[in-house]
Motif scaffolding. Structure first.
Motif, mmCIF file in Angstrom:
data_model
loop_
_atom_site.group_PDB
_atom_site.id
_atom_site.type_symbol
_atom_site.label_atom_id
_atom_site.label_comp_id
_atom_site.label_asym_id
_atom_site.label_seq_id
_atom_site.Cartn_x
_atom_site.Cartn_y
_atom_site.Cartn_z
ATOM 1 N N ARG A 90 3.722 23.342 136.714
ATOM 2 C CA ARG A 90 4.678 23.579 137.812
ATOM 3 C C ARG A 90 4.293 24.846 138.582
ATOM 4 N NH1 ARG A 90 10.872 23.816 136.194
ATOM 5 N NH2 ARG A 90 10.272 25.899 135.504
ATOM 6 N N ARG A 182 20.908 26.085 149.947
ATOM 7 C CA ARG A 182 19.857 26.680 149.135
ATOM 8 C C ARG A 182 18.482 26.228 149.609
ATOM 9 N NH1 ARG A 182 16.454 26.565 144.670
ATOM 10 N NH2 ARG A 182 16.254 24.331 144.939
ATOM 11 N N LYS A 192 9.195 27.041 142.570
ATOM 12 C CA LYS A 192 9.739 28.350 142.183
ATOM 13 C C LYS A 192 9.096 29.430 143.046
ATOM 14 C CE LYS A 192 11.759 28.958 137.905
ATOM 15 N NZ LYS A 192 12.971 28.134 137.776
ATOM 16 N N TYR A 197 15.372 32.687 146.168
ATOM 17 C CA TYR A 197 16.414 33.351 145.384
ATOM 18 C C TYR A 197 17.103 34.429 146.214
ATOM 19 C CZ TYR A 197 14.227 30.255 142.267
ATOM 20 O OH TYR A 197 13.753 29.080 141.755
ATOM 21 N N GLU A 228 22.324 21.363 143.023
ATOM 22 C CA GLU A 228 22.099 22.203 141.837
ATOM 23 C C GLU A 228 23.293 23.124 141.629
ATOM 24 O OE1 GLU A 228 18.307 23.663 140.810
ATOM 25 O OE2 GLU A 228 17.388 23.015 142.685
ATOM 26 N N ALA A 231 20.906 28.717 139.699
ATOM 27 C CA ALA A 231 19.494 28.381 139.504
ATOM 28 C C ALA A 231 19.352 27.457 138.304
ATOM 29 C CB ALA A 231 18.655 29.640 139.346
ATOM 30 N N MET A 232 20.246 26.446 138.276
ATOM 31 C CA MET A 232 20.183 25.435 137.211
ATOM 32 C C MET A 232 20.312 24.054 137.842
ATOM 33 S SD MET A 232 22.629 26.849 134.144
ATOM 34 C CE MET A 232 24.017 27.377 135.143
ATOM 35 N N ASN A 233 19.837 23.055 137.144
ATOM 36 C CA ASN A 233 20.119 21.673 137.509
ATOM 37 C C ASN A 233 21.492 21.313 136.948
ATOM 38 O OD1 ASN A 233 16.753 21.507 136.899
ATOM 39 N ND2 ASN A 233 17.520 20.768 138.846
ATOM 40 N N LEU A 253 14.930 21.729 142.375
ATOM 41 C CA LEU A 253 13.874 22.201 141.480
ATOM 42 C C LEU A 253 13.764 21.247 140.279
ATOM 43 C CD1 LEU A 253 12.752 24.097 139.031
ATOM 44 C CD2 LEU A 253 11.972 24.714 141.319
ATOM 45 N N GLY A 255 13.574 20.765 136.993
ATOM 46 C CA GLY A 255 13.707 21.588 135.795
ATOM 47 C C GLY A 255 13.135 20.913 134.561
ATOM 48 N N ILE A 256 12.534 21.712 133.709
ATOM 49 C CA ILE A 256 11.987 21.199 132.450
ATOM 50 C C ILE A 256 13.127 20.983 131.457
ATOM 51 C CG2 ILE A 256 10.427 21.787 130.521
ATOM 52 C CD1 ILE A 256 8.764 23.227 132.889
ATOM 53 N N THR A 257 14.173 21.801 131.542
ATOM 54 C CA THR A 257 15.356 21.577 130.716
ATOM 55 C C THR A 257 16.039 20.272 131.143
ATOM 56 O OG1 THR A 257 15.606 23.975 130.835
ATOM 57 C CG2 THR A 257 17.356 22.759 129.715
ATOM 58 N N ARG A 258 16.163 20.065 132.448
ATOM 59 C CA ARG A 258 16.747 18.823 132.983
ATOM 60 C C ARG A 258 16.027 17.594 132.418
ATOM 61 N NH1 ARG A 258 15.151 15.219 136.841
ATOM 62 N NH2 ARG A 258 16.709 14.280 138.213
ATOM 63 N N THR A 297 21.725 22.966 133.514
ATOM 64 C CA THR A 297 20.580 23.036 132.607
ATOM 65 C C THR A 297 19.509 23.962 133.198
ATOM 66 O OG1 THR A 297 19.297 21.223 133.595
ATOM 67 C CG2 THR A 297 20.944 20.606 131.944
ATOM 68 N N GLY A 298 18.988 24.850 132.369
ATOM 69 C CA GLY A 298 17.916 25.749 132.809
ATOM 70 C C GLY A 298 17.428 26.565 131.626
ATOM 71 N N THR A 299 16.239 27.102 131.734
ATOM 72 C CA THR A 299 15.634 27.821 130.613
ATOM 73 C C THR A 299 16.492 28.983 130.103
ATOM 74 O OG1 THR A 299 13.421 27.187 131.256
ATOM 75 C CG2 THR A 299 13.614 29.196 129.938
HETATM 76 C C1 LIG Z 1 14.001 27.414 137.235
HETATM 77 C C2 LIG Z 1 15.075 26.681 137.943
HETATM 78 C C3 LIG Z 1 15.784 25.618 137.379
HETATM 79 C C4 LIG Z 1 15.643 25.232 135.928
HETATM 80 O O1 LIG Z 1 14.344 24.885 135.563
HETATM 81 P P1 LIG Z 1 13.937 24.945 134.017
HETATM 82 O O2 LIG Z 1 12.529 24.483 134.017
HETATM 83 O O3 LIG Z 1 14.845 24.026 133.306
HETATM 84 O O4 LIG Z 1 14.109 26.354 133.595
HETATM 85 C C5 LIG Z 1 16.698 24.934 138.152
HETATM 86 N N1 LIG Z 1 16.941 25.285 139.422
HETATM 87 C C6 LIG Z 1 16.295 26.307 140.020
HETATM 88 C C7 LIG Z 1 16.592 26.624 141.421
HETATM 89 C C8 LIG Z 1 15.351 27.036 139.287
HETATM 90 O O5 LIG Z 1 14.729 28.055 139.868
#
Ligand SMILES: *Cc1c(COP(=O)(O)O)cnc(C)c1O
Length: 352
Positions: A90, A182, A192, A197, A228, A231-233, A253, A255-258, A297-299
């Motif tokens: 990514r 956003r 990213k 941001y 979103e 900064a999470m899904n 975005l 997301g890998i957590t998503r 969901t997000g890291t």
């Molecule tokens: C990083 C991020 C996410 C979550 O991504 P992960 O890979 O799950 O950490 C979601 N939305 C935004 C805007 C991000 O920057």
């Protein structure tokens, strides 16, 4: 691969109070420079200030990208990474979008592993803690013309982070943003990119003034479809066994957590729907009890339960504002895999 390493002569004092998020940084970092049309070999050097001229391109037009991932250590001292190559590919997708030269993901991975081994003492082992990893690439040319830089700095810094939910795993409230956006299709919202941001701060501050923890973003075109949260899904539990999440339409975005939550929920027998979901649909579904749980969901937080959202001045609660069962189960399973406490059927967690 042997990474050239310059160690600090005296190590920093480790923090002894609450870690919080992204407040403390370890003794060393990885750096790698792009000069003369190629990436030099990475090095491990002491974590210290960078010396950059005020004319440096990154300060003016924001040609910069980043990633966010975590390493975990258990009480036996075992170190683990979670889906790291996904973060590195990514990073290259983000690089491509901003005309930044791509990195060799294998070389970067090896440098990261070497850094983690050197800094293993910094990785906390208490429940919910981890080491947050921040790779970044910034434009280094000393020039004010608006163009892609010819020189770049890649670096990785590490920050021990505390349990995200110090006051317990409790639901947050969202403020649905009707004016600010956003990200728009064709823009950089699905990468990213650092500028994304800065432009989100205004809406976040309005939400905060109104007593809401995060912004729920709608699409930039019509302010109709949910994209979103902060900064999470975002995911919605509907009709008991359905997990609905906005489809990746170009301004979200990936997301890998998503992705992991969807795969995990599917393996648990849930029905997955990636599609457009309008704010009107959500309002009806929350009021009728069709939507029983919402989570981000997000890291950083992994899973962030949502108890209510405010739309057009009305606060609407979901699942009685309480932490939902499915949210809790997914959180336990995912963090269990990440930390190595639970069996990983997916091959996501790698012992290094
Ligand atoms: C990083 C991020 C996410 C979550 O991504 P992960 O890979 O799950 O950490 C979601 N939305 C935004 C805007 C991000 O920057």
């Amino acid at each position: 691969m042997n990474i050239r390493t310059t160690q600090r002569t005296s190590l920093k004092q480790k923090p002894d109070g609450p870690l919080g998020f992204g407040k403390y940084f370890t003794d060393h970092m990885v750096t790698m420079e792009f000069v003369g049309g190629k990436w030099e070999p990475p090095q491990i050097v002491p974590y210290e200030p960078l010396s950059l001229e005020p004319s440096t391109a990154i300060f003016h037009y924001g040609q910069g990208i980043f990633e966010g991932l975590k390493a975990y250590k258990n009480t036996d001292g075992e170190l683990r990474l979670f889906r790291t190559m996904d973060n590195l590919s990514r990073l290259n997708d983000s690089a491509e979008r901003l005309c930044i030269p791509k990195v060799d993901t294998k070389i970067v991975y090896d440098a990261l592993v070497a850094l983690l081994k050197l800094e293993a003492d910094w990785i906390p082992t208490e429940e919910g803690t981890s080491l947050y990893i921040r790779p970044s690439i910034i434009a280094l040319d000393n020039a004010l013309g608006v163009r892609a830089s010819q020189n770049y700095l890649f670096f990785i810094i590490l920050s021990p982070v505390g349990a995200y939910y110090e006051k317990g795993f409790s639901p947050i409230k969202l403020f649905v943003e009707e004016y600010y956006s956003r990200a728009a299709k064709g823009g950089t919202g699905d990468k990213k990119v650092i500028g994304n941001y800065a432009s989100s701060l205004k809406a976040a501050s309005i939400a905060s003034i109104n007593g809401y923890a995060q912004v729920m973003w709608l699409d930039a075109n019509e302010h109709k479809y949910i994209e979103e949260v902060g900064a999470m899904n975002i995911c919605f539990v509907m009709e008991g066994n359905k997990l609905v999440t906005p489809a990746l339409t170009g301004s979200i975005l990936p997301g890998i957590t998503r992705k992991s939550v969807l795969e995990l929920a599917k393996a648990n027998g849930m029905v997955i729907e990636e599609r457009l979901i309008s704010i009107d649909e959500l309002v009806l579904a929350a009021k009728s009890g069709k939507c029983t749980e919402i989570f981000g969901t997000g890291t950083a937080a992994v899973i962030s339960p949502v108890g209510a959202f405010c739309y057009k001045g009305e606060e609407i609660s979901v699942g009685g504002g309480k932490l939902g069962e499915i949210t809790q189960k997914i959180y336990r399973e995912l963090t269990g895999i990440q930390t190595g406490k639970l069996e990983d059927r997916f091959g996501w967690s790698i012992k290094i």
